[in-house]
Design a protein around this motif. Structure first.
Motif, mmCIF file in Angstrom:
data_model
loop_
_atom_site.group_PDB
_atom_site.id
_atom_site.type_symbol
_atom_site.label_atom_id
_atom_site.label_comp_id
_atom_site.label_asym_id
_atom_site.label_seq_id
_atom_site.Cartn_x
_atom_site.Cartn_y
_atom_site.Cartn_z
ATOM 1 N N ILE A 1 0.826 -1.207 0.000
ATOM 2 C CA ILE A 1 0.000 0.000 0.000
ATOM 3 C C ILE A 1 0.858 1.253 0.000
ATOM 4 C CG2 ILE A 1 -1.795 1.235 1.280
ATOM 5 C CD1 ILE A 1 -2.779 -1.427 2.268
ATOM 6 N N GLU A 2 2.011 1.202 0.668
ATOM 7 C CA GLU A 2 2.894 2.380 0.706
ATOM 8 C C GLU A 2 3.339 2.761 -0.702
ATOM 9 O OE1 GLU A 2 7.174 3.760 2.623
ATOM 10 O OE2 GLU A 2 6.287 1.834 3.162
ATOM 11 N N GLU A 3 3.777 1.762 -1.490
ATOM 12 C CA GLU A 3 4.209 2.041 -2.849
ATOM 13 C C GLU A 3 3.032 2.483 -3.718
ATOM 14 O OE1 GLU A 3 7.215 2.243 -3.954
ATOM 15 O OE2 GLU A 3 8.085 1.646 -2.021
ATOM 16 N N MET A 4 1.843 1.905 -3.445
ATOM 17 C CA MET A 4 0.663 2.290 -4.224
ATOM 18 C C MET A 4 0.281 3.740 -3.959
ATOM 19 S SD MET A 4 -1.480 -1.245 -3.604
ATOM 20 C CE MET A 4 -2.925 -0.775 -4.540
ATOM 21 N N VAL A 5 0.449 4.177 -2.690
ATOM 22 C CA VAL A 5 0.147 5.581 -2.372
ATOM 23 C C VAL A 5 1.163 6.500 -3.024
ATOM 24 C CG1 VAL A 5 -0.056 7.250 -0.503
ATOM 25 C CG2 VAL A 5 -1.025 4.973 -0.225
ATOM 26 N N LYS A 6 2.464 6.156 -2.931
ATOM 27 C CA LYS A 6 3.512 7.018 -3.491
ATOM 28 C C LYS A 6 3.390 7.123 -5.002
ATOM 29 C CE LYS A 6 7.008 6.213 0.112
ATOM 30 N NZ LYS A 6 8.360 5.689 0.406
ATOM 31 N N SER A 7 3.064 5.992 -5.650
ATOM 32 C CA SER A 7 2.986 5.995 -7.109
ATOM 33 C C SER A 7 1.632 6.448 -7.630
ATOM 34 C CB SER A 7 3.290 4.590 -7.639
ATOM 35 O OG SER A 7 2.351 3.655 -7.134
ATOM 36 N N ALA A 8 0.745 6.870 -6.708
ATOM 37 C CA ALA A 8 -0.585 7.377 -7.102
ATOM 38 C C ALA A 8 -1.341 6.368 -7.963
ATOM 39 C CB ALA A 8 -0.473 8.715 -7.827
ATOM 40 N N THR A 9 -1.390 5.111 -7.456
ATOM 41 C CA THR A 9 -2.108 4.060 -8.176
ATOM 42 C C THR A 9 -3.590 4.419 -8.278
ATOM 43 O OG1 THR A 9 -0.557 2.409 -7.349
ATOM 44 C CG2 THR A 9 -2.669 1.608 -8.189
ATOM 45 N N LYS A 10 -4.133 4.254 -9.451
ATOM 46 C CA LYS A 10 -5.543 4.588 -9.670
ATOM 47 C C LYS A 10 -6.430 3.600 -8.911
ATOM 48 C CE LYS A 10 -8.911 5.453 -13.313
ATOM 49 N NZ LYS A 10 -9.168 5.433 -14.772
ATOM 50 N N PRO A 11 -7.387 4.057 -8.124
ATOM 51 C CA PRO A 11 -8.243 3.132 -7.345
ATOM 52 C C PRO A 11 -9.080 2.246 -8.267
ATOM 53 C CG PRO A 11 -9.105 5.364 -7.244
ATOM 54 C CD PRO A 11 -7.752 5.464 -7.881
ATOM 55 N N LYS A 12 -9.285 1.007 -7.815
ATOM 56 C CA LYS A 12 -10.055 0.034 -8.582
ATOM 57 C C LYS A 12 -11.459 -0.126 -7.995
ATOM 58 C CE LYS A 12 -5.853 -2.486 -9.826
ATOM 59 N NZ LYS A 12 -5.151 -3.788 -9.818
ATOM 60 N N SER A 13 -12.336 -0.685 -8.803
ATOM 61 C CA SER A 13 -13.746 -0.813 -8.388
ATOM 62 C C SER A 13 -13.918 -1.796 -7.241
ATOM 63 C CB SER A 13 -14.602 -1.252 -9.573
ATOM 64 O OG SER A 13 -14.142 -2.498 -10.079
ATOM 65 N N GLU A 14 -12.999 -2.799 -7.119
ATOM 66 C CA GLU A 14 -13.163 -3.786 -6.060
ATOM 67 C C GLU A 14 -12.642 -3.303 -4.714
ATOM 68 O OE1 GLU A 14 -9.449 -4.967 -8.474
ATOM 69 O OE2 GLU A 14 -11.515 -4.334 -8.870
ATOM 70 N N TRP A 15 -12.003 -2.125 -4.675
ATOM 71 C CA TRP A 15 -11.524 -1.598 -3.395
ATOM 72 C C TRP A 15 -12.724 -1.228 -2.521
ATOM 73 C CZ3 TRP A 15 -6.776 2.118 -4.375
ATOM 74 C CH2 TRP A 15 -5.741 1.390 -4.994
ATOM 75 N N GLY A 16 -12.544 -1.387 -1.222
ATOM 76 C CA GLY A 16 -13.600 -0.997 -0.301
ATOM 77 C C GLY A 16 -13.686 0.505 -0.118
ATOM 78 N N VAL A 17 -14.857 0.988 0.213
ATOM 79 C CA VAL A 17 -15.087 2.412 0.486
ATOM 80 C C VAL A 17 -15.322 2.569 1.980
ATOM 81 C CG1 VAL A 17 -16.505 4.419 -0.004
ATOM 82 C CG2 VAL A 17 -16.039 2.761 -1.809
ATOM 83 N N TRP A 18 -14.513 3.389 2.635
ATOM 84 C CA TRP A 18 -14.541 3.539 4.094
ATOM 85 C C TRP A 18 -14.892 4.980 4.469
ATOM 86 C CZ3 TRP A 18 -13.420 -0.685 7.295
ATOM 87 C CH2 TRP A 18 -12.973 -1.815 6.637
ATOM 88 N N GLU A 19 -15.592 5.123 5.562
ATOM 89 C CA GLU A 19 -15.953 6.451 6.065
ATOM 90 C C GLU A 19 -14.773 7.017 6.849
ATOM 91 O OE1 GLU A 19 -19.748 8.608 8.268
ATOM 92 O OE2 GLU A 19 -19.554 6.413 8.213
#
Length: 357
Positions: free
Chosen positions: A37-55
């Protein structure tokens, strides 16, 4: 807007760093369930539809990831929680996979029904109990902790919590049932108290209640039946007398005389009342014989059929269909030969069988 945002998950209070493209509105964000997740945040990975949505709650942001991660860590410590934010390099928070699968986070702020909220709270309490058991077993020294003991600890703790939650739900359902019964009784009492008041107001204003109108209609029908002439003429012996009978006989009087429980019995009684056996044998439903020759008078084309419909209108069979009435007429006309002892005479004509000892 900064590229990296510091947010706090409302589900458990943990503070993490996400990319700005992961935000959903101002109160939610997407979060992957696996991967670095750290690398995904740094590289600005585009969010996918299967990711959960959190409040979440947005706490701040920065264009530099390391700066935002340090702020998230210090903020997490100031909140006094026991969970660290990020890995060795200041990475983001990775929610527990079982928690993600067990506790669905709503994707909208639309209020949910009370029962749905209760079930959501129950699932959340059960999952927190399971995770606490898992953390206690993980902090125990490895020499005394095995996967078997961890599973046993979870199995020992979860039933107690489930029993308490189930008891709470049972009490809530019982309370709701009691409230519904009390409301129904209260409404019934109010209706009973208002009914005489409404009837009195209707009577004083000159209008009538439905029950009173129905009683009046029944009384009028009884009075009408008493005042009208209920005399029924004798059955016609010729076709000319039948025409006179249909012109002069009152349908209401005939309906009172021929009404039976079944439609066919009512039709048979009507035919016997208006014509004799000799006249009835001249009729058939269509007027055609066995070889499709015009050998009889068509009952459906004679005015006696319309007269019968008027008579049935004053009987309980007023809603019978044309097909049902036609079927009854056909069967009645077929059995005319059995009237006036015809069936007995027909059976007596059969040769008798002698039985010898």
């Amino acid at each position: 807007m900064p590229h990296f945002i510091c947010v706090r998950f409302q589900v458990d209070g943990r503070i993490v760093v996400v990319h700005e493209s992961w935000l959903v509105g101002e109160a939610h964000c997407r979060w992957p369930q696996s991967g670095n997740i750290e690398e995904m945040v740094k590289s600005a990975t585009k969010p996918k539809s299967e990711w959960g949505v959190w409040e979440t709650d947005i706490l701040g942001g920065d264009d530099d990831y390391e700066t935002c991660a340090r702020r998230a860590y210090s903020t997490q410590q100031s909140w006094g929680l026991h969970h660290k934010v990020g890995g060795s390099g200041g990475g983001g928070y990775v929610p527990d996979k079982d928690l993600i699968a067990a506790i669905p986070v709503p994707t909208s702020l639309t209020p949910q029904p009370v029962q749905a909220n209760i079930r959501y709270a129950v699932d959340y309490i059960n999952e927190l109990g399971r995770r606490n058991s898992h953390e206690v077993a993980r902090e125990t020294p490895p020499t005394t902790t095995t996967p078997t003991t961890t599973t046993t600890a979870k199995k020992r703790k979860a039933p107690n919590e489930n029993a308490e939650v189930k008891a709470t739900l049972d009490r809530l359902e019982e309370s709701i049932s009691t409230i519904n019964k009390n409301i129904s009784l209260r409404l019934k009492n109010i209706e009973d108290k208002l009914k005489p008041i409404l009837q009195a107001e209707l009577l004083s204003s000159g209008s009538k209640t439905p029950e009173f109108e129905e009683e009046e209609e029944q009384d009028e029908e009884e009075d009408d039946a008493e005042t009208r002439n209920l005399t029924v003429l004798s059955a016609a012996t010729t076709l000319e007398q039948l025409n006179e009978w249909l012109d002069n006989q009152d349908t209401f009087a005939v309906s009172k005389k021929v009404t039976c429980t079944h439609l066919r019995a009512t039709v048979r009684k009507f035919v016997k009342a208006c014509m004799t056996k000799s006249v009835a044998r001249q009729f058939s439903w269509t007027g055609f014989g066995s070889r499709r020759l015009k050998t009889k008078i068509s009952f459906r084309d004679h005015k006696v059929f319309n007269y019968l419909l008027d008579v049935l209108h004053d009987t309980p069979h007023r809603h019978a269909s044309r097909a049902e009435i036609a079927d009854s007429i056909k069967k009645v006309l077929t059995g005319v030969g059995d009237w006036d002892g015809g069936r007995t005479a027909r059976f007596s004509s059969f040769p008798s069988i002698a039985f010898f000892p």
